[in-house]
Scaffold this active site. Structure first.
Site, short mmCIF file in Angstrom:
data_model
loop_
_atom_site.label_atom_id
_atom_site.label_comp_id
_atom_site.label_asym_id
_atom_site.label_seq_id
_atom_site.Cartn_x
_atom_site.Cartn_y
_atom_site.Cartn_z
N GLU A 89 0.82 -1.20 0.00
CA GLU A 89 0.00 0.00 0.00
C GLU A 89 0.86 1.26 0.00
O GLU A 89 1.96 1.29 0.53
CB GLU A 89 -0.91 0.04 1.23
N CYS A 127 -1.49 5.89 11.78
CA CYS A 127 -0.12 5.61 12.21
C CYS A 127 0.13 4.20 12.70
O CYS A 127 -0.55 3.70 13.58
CB CYS A 127 0.22 6.60 13.32
#
Length: 411
Positions: free
Chosen positions: A125, A383
């Site tokens: 990704e 995150c």
């Protein structure tokens, strides 16, 4: 509300077999080759040696300035030469399996790359984070990771393989395609183009993997990305994040020269050994020494230290004091990253009040310490939680991907 586009169909065993056969017949890509490598490849393909320098200049422009992905679009190259190039090489983009757009504008792409040798196709990704005045692309360097950082979801996925320089650059090129960020080029079908202006101004090597465990391919990709005759990204707008592979930190400064970010997360060796196990090999004293000696440090070229805030683990005022002491004298910025929980983790995010107290102390000591606002949570792009399931291709279905991406990024 987020938007998701599934851009492929399910893989079957027959399709996987075709992937394997195709990998054995795959043509080399010109993308990701250095000029020297491209020269050797063109000569081997039959380009007269006296023409090679000119042809490289033409190809470099078409690949990295105009962003073409088909030799037929290279209009100042003869038809015969274009046919010869297409016979020997490829410049095709990877398959875009899925594109997701968060309500905050963050975008996440799932890319599929063909197998290498006898391996399977892999998926990774990339995440695009738009902000006022800039757009940052978070890029992966490996499929999986070897570091097993205890708070990081990516660390629960075993390393499948390193990405090549082509695959690293392909993330940037394809993202620019889909953002309409190449001049005079049609965007792909289904792409949703944001507002005017250059879309990708910064790149950060903060996706899947440890970039410095794939040093040569990362180096080649970043030198091409910063080449003034092509993609032309300033090295001050490229940030490489490492968990602390000390020998390659020195090499990064000497051979690449981009901005450096350190996944620090603890200021005591006994805790960092648990949170970031590479600390057992390269403890804090060695890591900080390498940071102090990084070339060109100044208030304009600071090291970014990433610090995930874990409740009752590393978020005390004593930790803040030790952090300031540890970094004393290093031009630095400290990104405080609220922890994003993921299934199976035992960690919790620090209370917001405690994060602010921590930040206030560090700020008062003279260090910028922004608290990163999580981006793209609704599309699993925040995150420390990137995790591809590409190493587990289901027998008759396409790969499923569950991912989150570091949102702290360089200037």
């Amino acid at each position: 509300m987020s938007i998701s586009f599934d851009l492929t169909i399910d893989d079957t065993r027959d399709q996987l077999a075709r992937h394997a056969r195709a990998s054995l017949e795959a043509k080399p890509s010109l993308i990701g080759m250095s000029r020297e490598e491209m020269a050797a490849a063109l000569i081997a393909a039959g380009v007269p040696e006296r023409q090679v320098k000119m042809r490289i200049s033409q190809l470099w422009h078409w690949l990295y300035v105009r962003g073409v992905s088909d030799f037929a679009d290279m209009r100042n190259i003869s038809k015969d030469l274009r046919a010869m190039l297409a016979q020997h090489f490829t410049i095709a983009r990877p398959e875009v399996v899925e594109e997701q757009i968060s309500q905050d504008g963050t975008r996440k792409w799932l890319f599929r790359f063909p197998p290498r040798g006898a391996g399977r196709p892999v998926e990774i990704e990339s995440v695009y984070i738009p902000e006022e005045g800039r757009g940052t692309l978070c890029i992966s360097s490996q499929v999986g990771c070897t570091l097993t950082c205890s708070f990081c979801h990516t660390g629960t996925q075993k390393l499948v393989r390193n990405l090549t320089s082509e695959e690293i650059l392909a993330q940037l090129l394809t993202a620019r395609d889909r953002l309409g960020d190449f001049p005079d080029k049609d965007t792909p079908d289904g792409a949703m183009v944001p507002a005017e202006g250059r879309k990708i101004t910064n790149i950060v090597m903060m996706g899947m993997g440890e970039p410095l465990y794939n040093f040569e391919e990362v180096k080649k990709a970043l030198l091409i990305a910063s080449d003034g005759d092509g993609l032309s990204l300033s090295k001050r707008r490229i940030t490489l994040s490492t968990s602390g592979v000390v020998p390659e930190i020195y090499r990064t400064g000497d051979e690449i020269g981009v901005m450096l970010a350190i996944s620090l997360h603890a200021v005591r060796d006994e805790l960092r050994d648990i949170l970031v196990p590479i600390n057992k090999k390269y403890p804090l004293a060695e890591l900080i020494k390498a940071c102090r000696e990084y070339p060109g440090l100044s208030n304009a070229k600071r090291i970014t230290f990433e610090y995930v805030m874990l409740k009752d683990i590393n978020d005390s005022l004593d930790d803040a004091k030790l952090l300031v002491k540890l970094l004393q004298g290093i031009p630095a910025k400290i990104n405080l990253i609220p922890f994003n929980p993921w299934p199976g983790t035992n960690y919790q995010c620090s209370d917001w009040e405690q994060i602010e107290k921590f930040a206030d102390y560090v700020n008062a000591a003279g260090y910028a310490s922004p608290i990163r606002t999580p981006r793209g949570r609704d599309i699993l792009a925040a995150c420390g939680q990137l995790k591809s399931e590409s190493e587990r291709l289901r027998k008759s279905e396409r790969l499923a991907l569950e991912a989150m991406m570091i949102a702290g990024h360089g200037e």
